[in-house]
Design a protein around this motif. Structure first.
Motif, short mmCIF file in Angstrom:
data_model
loop_
_atom_site.label_atom_id
_atom_site.label_comp_id
_atom_site.label_asym_id
_atom_site.label_seq_id
_atom_site.Cartn_x
_atom_site.Cartn_y
_atom_site.Cartn_z
N SER A 34 6.34 15.06 -7.41
CA SER A 34 6.41 14.23 -6.19
C SER A 34 5.84 12.87 -6.56
O SER A 34 4.65 12.74 -6.86
N GLU A 48 10.75 13.45 -4.49
CA GLU A 48 10.58 14.73 -5.17
C GLU A 48 11.76 14.98 -6.11
O GLU A 48 12.90 14.61 -5.83
N ALA A 324 4.18 18.60 -7.67
CA ALA A 324 4.31 18.77 -6.22
C ALA A 324 3.36 19.86 -5.73
O ALA A 324 2.93 20.73 -6.49
N ALA A 325 3.05 19.81 -4.45
CA ALA A 325 2.21 20.84 -3.85
C ALA A 325 2.88 22.21 -4.01
O ALA A 325 4.11 22.29 -4.09
N PRO A 326 2.08 23.28 -4.07
CA PRO A 326 2.65 24.61 -4.31
C PRO A 326 3.79 24.98 -3.37
O PRO A 326 4.80 25.56 -3.81
N GLU A 327 3.66 24.64 -2.09
CA GLU A 327 4.73 25.01 -1.16
C GLU A 327 6.01 24.24 -1.43
O GLU A 327 7.12 24.74 -1.23
N ARG A 328 5.88 22.99 -1.91
CA ARG A 328 7.07 22.20 -2.24
C ARG A 328 7.68 22.69 -3.56
O ARG A 328 8.91 22.71 -3.70
N ARG A 329 6.84 23.09 -4.50
CA ARG A 329 7.37 23.68 -5.73
C ARG A 329 8.16 24.94 -5.40
O ARG A 329 9.28 25.13 -5.92
#
Length: 358
Positions: A34, A48, A324-329
Motif C-alpha cells: 500500500s 494498493e 499492506a495491513a493484514p486484512e488488505r493482504r
C-alpha cells in the motif's frame, strides 16, 4: 513463444492450457503493498498492488477494487507475462513521457510539474466531478503559462456528455491542445464529438482510452471512426503482446499509458512502448512521480523528458516497509485465487477474449 496475433486470437491472453502457473506458486511469491499518493488521484490517497515474483522477473497485479474478477483477469495475465514469459524484443531503449497533472487547483500546477523535471508534453485531468469548466480552463492555462512550448493533452475520463465536450474543447483549444482523451463515455459519443469539432474547425484530435480497454471488442472504436488515436494500457488489455496486436489491427497511432502503477507495472508499459513499430506521441508512463513511495530503489522516473528502458527489481526492505495491513493482504490474496480460477477456466476452454471476459 506465441506471436502477438496468436495471443489475441487462438489464445486471447497468452495463457495456454497447462502453462498457467500454479496458484500455490503465485501465492508463494506474492507481496501486497500500500503506497501513499502525493496527491489524490482517481479519488484515492493510497495505491494498493499485489506483486508477483516469477522466474523471469516481477509482475504487478493491481486492478482497481471495483473491477470484477473477469475484467481483472486481464491484469493477472499481464503480470504473468512479465514474470513467466518475458517481454518482446525492444526497438528503442528510451521512451518519451508526459507529465500528468491531476484535477488540482490551478495554483498547485507548478508544484506538480516540478516533480517531473523537464518534459515536452503534459496530460491534464479535466471534467472532475464537483468541478466546472472554469476550473479546467484555469488548470490548463496554468500549464500553458508554465510550459509555453509543451504539447498539452486533456483527459476527461468520459466525464462530459457530447454538448459539454464540444463546448469545453472549443474553449480549451485556445491554449493549443494536442488531443483530448475520452471526452465522453461511449463510442457513438466520441464519433459525434469528433464530427462536430471538425465541422466547427476546432483542431482537437480525439483519443480513445476506456473505449478501447473496457470494451469486449477493443477494435470497435477504430471501426466506428470514433478516434484519431488510441490510448493503450498493458495491464487492462492483458499484456504487452496482446496490446501490440490490438494496435496493429486498429491501424491508428497509439499512446502508451499507465494505470497508476508502481515501477514494476511501469516496466511493462515501457516494454510495450519500446516494441511498437512507431511511437509518435510521448507516453503517459511517468506516473510513479505521483506516488509517495515505490517498491524499488531505482524507480522508473522521467529524466529529461524520457525514461530509459531497464529492468526493475522489487526491494525486500521496501516491500516490508510498505506491506499492506493484514486484512488488505487477505483481500488481495482472495482476489488472486478467484481471478486465477477465471484464467484457468478460460485457458482450458480457449475461448475468444470478448466471450471469456464479459
Amino acid at each position: 513463444m506465441p506471436t502477438a496475433a496468436a495471443a489475441t486470437h487462438a489464445d486471447p491472453l497468452g495463457i495456454h492450457a497447462g502453462h498457467l502457473p500454479d496458484l500455490d506458486e503465485l501465492l508463494a511469491g506474492a507481496h501486497v503493498v500500500s503506497l501513499p499518493m502525493r496527491v489524490k488521484f482517481r479519488g484515492i490517497l493510497q495505491r494498493e498492488a499485489l506483486l508477483l515474483r516469477g522466474p523471469l522477473g516481477w509482475g504487478e497485479f493491481c486492478p482497481f477494487p471495483e473491477y470484477a474478477d473477469a475484467e481483472a483477469s486481464r491484469w493477472l495475465a499481464s503480470a504473468l507475462e512479465a514474470g513467466w514469459q518475458g517481454f518482446p524484443a525492444p526497438l528503442r531503449d528510451s521512451i518519451p513521457v508526459n507529465a500528468t497533472v491531476p484535477a488540482v487547483p490551478a495554483g498547485r500546477v507548478p508544484e506538480i510539474l516540478a516533480r517531473f523535471g523537464r518534459v515536452d508534453a503534459v496530460k491534464v485531468k479535466v471534467a472532475e466531478r464537483g468541478q466546472i469548466l472554469d476550473d479546467d480552463a484555469a488548470r490548463v492555462s496554468a500549464v500553458r503559462d508554465a510550459l509555453p512550448d509543451a504539447a498539452i493533452r486533456v483527459d476527461a475520463n468520459g466525464g462530459w456528455d457530447v454538448a459539454e465536450a464540444v463546448e469545453a474543447l472549443t474553449r480549451l483549444a485556445g491554449v493549443g491542445l494536442e488531443y483530448a482523451e475520452q471526452p465522453v463515455a461511449d463510442i457513438a459519443g466520441l464519433a459525434e464529438v469528433r464530427r462536430r469539432l471538425r465541422a466547427a474547425g476546432v483542431p482537437v484530435l480525439i483519443a480513445a482510452d476506456e473505449s478501447v480497454r473496457k470494451e469486449d471488442d477493443p477494435l470497435k472504436v477504430a471501426r466506428a471512426g470514433a478516434a484519431d488515436l488510441i490510448v493503450v494500457k498493458v495491464a487492462p488489455l492483458g499484456g504487452v503482446r496482446r496490446a501490440l496486436d490490438i494496435v496493429a489491427q486498429a491501424g491508428l497511432p497509439a499512446v502508451v499509458s499507465s494505470a497508476l502503477d508502481t515501477s514494476v507495472g511501469i516496466r511493462a508499459g515501457l516494454a510495450l512502448a519500446a516494441a511498437l513499430p512507431e511511437l509518435p506521441y510521448a507516453c503517459g508512463l511517468g506516473t510513479v512521480s505521483l506516488l509517495g513511495a515505490d517498491v524499488t530503489r531505482d524507480s522508473l522516473l522521467p529524466d529529461d523528458g524520457a525514461i530509459r528502458l531497464r529492468d526493475v527489481h522489487a526491494d525486500a526492505e521496501l516491500l516490508a516497509a510498505h506491506a499492506a495491513a493484514p486484512e488488505r493482504r487477505d483481500w488481495w490474496l482472495d482476489r488472486l485465487r478467484r481471478v486465477h480460477a477465471v484464467l484457468a477456466q478460460g485457458a482450458a476452454a480457449d475461448v475468444p477474449h470478448g466471450k471469456m471476459l464479459k
